[in-house]
Design a protein around this motif. Structure first.
Motif, short mmCIF file in Angstrom:
data_model
loop_
_atom_site.label_atom_id
_atom_site.label_comp_id
_atom_site.label_asym_id
_atom_site.label_seq_id
_atom_site.Cartn_x
_atom_site.Cartn_y
_atom_site.Cartn_z
N VAL A 61 -96.69 -25.11 13.52
CA VAL A 61 -95.62 -24.09 14.12
C VAL A 61 -96.36 -22.87 14.70
O VAL A 61 -95.99 -22.40 15.93
CB VAL A 61 -94.81 -23.74 13.03
N TYR A 62 -97.24 -22.21 13.89
CA TYR A 62 -97.83 -21.02 14.48
C TYR A 62 -98.69 -20.99 15.43
O TYR A 62 -98.67 -20.29 16.38
CB TYR A 62 -98.37 -20.10 13.05
N VAL A 63 -99.89 -22.01 14.93
CA VAL A 63 -100.78 -22.05 16.18
C VAL A 63 -100.65 -22.66 17.16
O VAL A 63 -100.91 -22.43 18.21
CB VAL A 63 -102.12 -22.82 15.33
N GLY A 64 -99.73 -24.01 16.83
CA GLY A 64 -99.39 -24.87 18.16
C GLY A 64 -98.26 -24.25 19.13
O GLY A 64 -98.08 -24.67 20.03
N ALA A 65 -97.54 -23.46 18.55
CA ALA A 65 -96.32 -23.09 19.19
C ALA A 65 -96.13 -21.50 19.56
O ALA A 65 -96.23 -21.04 20.66
CB ALA A 65 -94.96 -23.40 18.57
N VAL A 66 -96.21 -20.87 18.44
CA VAL A 66 -95.92 -19.49 18.57
C VAL A 66 -97.27 -18.54 18.90
O VAL A 66 -97.03 -17.99 20.13
CB VAL A 66 -95.95 -18.80 17.22
N MET A 67 -98.36 -18.90 18.73
CA MET A 67 -99.63 -18.21 19.26
C MET A 67 -99.73 -18.88 20.49
O MET A 67 -100.36 -17.72 21.37
CB MET A 67 -100.71 -18.60 18.35
N VAL A 68 -99.74 -19.88 20.86
CA VAL A 68 -100.04 -20.33 22.41
C VAL A 68 -98.81 -19.77 23.11
O VAL A 68 -99.21 -19.47 24.38
CB VAL A 68 -99.68 -22.00 22.30
N LEU A 69 -97.49 -19.45 22.66
CA LEU A 69 -96.57 -18.84 23.47
C LEU A 69 -97.23 -17.44 23.63
O LEU A 69 -96.93 -16.78 24.87
CB LEU A 69 -95.28 -18.86 22.81
#
Length: 217
Positions: A61-69
């Motif tokens: 959730v955080y590394v794969g989605a939020v941080m990439v965004l």
């Protein structure tokens, strides 16, 4: 010293290093990358504590989605780094005071005898059919149902506030509305002006003018 304890100190050092560099990094892209490193080390820490579900969720959730965004948004925006860091050292003492108070509060909570951390760390053997996902779901929807619902309401309010801020009325010329662009007509973009035609002189006319000038001379 056993292997889990060594890994704990290694991941703890990586988490502290990544968190400090996230704050002091001059480049926003580097700050996001250090935050990704911190999240990955935190996920490894969760897995080391036999909370595999929380570690996987943190990475997905955080590394794969939020941080990439966040990384894509920061790379697409034209951020003035010098202006963004203009008041860093001015607010550094207040930030240090808040950090010291937070650390002191955590230490007071962790050394509380009622928490009994020694008892929590001694039970490392779990049955083969144990599922931390089921246990986490039971705790969320039974013991912590009210805090869970309040957190969900706060997240929805944050989403609504972000949408309201994006769609607010603004007169910034950099922000355009596609609906207004469609309404634009040709007369709003250019103006036709009548001008007298200009004819370029031919080579023969230039020769005649040159010969007339020589004869007069």
């Amino acid at each position: 010293m056993n292997l889990p304890l060594i890994l704990f100190y290694v991941f703890a050092a990586v988490i502290l290093l990544g968190a400090i560099n996230t704050v002091i990094a001059k480049n926003p892209v580097h700050a996001v990358l250090f935050l990704v490193l911190t999240f990955c080390a935190s996920a490894m820490m969760w897995i080391l504590m036999q909370a595999e579900f929380l570690g996987i969720v943190l990475v997905v959730v955080y590394v794969g989605a939020v941080m990439v965004l966040f990384l894509f948004v920061i790379m697409m925006l034209n951020i003035d780094i010098e202006q963004m860091r203009a008041g860093f050292w001015r607010h550094a003492p207040i930030a240090a005071l808040v950090g010291i108070l937070t650390a002191a509060l955590l230490i007071v909570i962790l050394v509380n005898p009622q928490l009994d951390l020694a008892h929590l760390g001694s039970d490392n053997t779990l049955p083969a059919d144990y599922s931390n996902v089921r246990d986490l779901g039971m705790q969320i929807y039974t013991s912590y149902l009210l805090p869970f619902e309040l957190a969900a309401i706060l997240l929805v309010l944050g989403m609504v506030a972000a949408i309201a801020l994006v769609h607010r009325q603004t007169h910034n010329p950099r922000r355009t509305n596609p609906a207004e662009q469609v309404k634009v007509q040709a007369k709003d973009r250019f103006r036709m002006v009548k001008m007298q035609p200009e004819v370029a002189a031919s080579a023969n006319d230039n020769k005649e003018e040159a010969s007339e000038g020589e004869q007069k001379a």
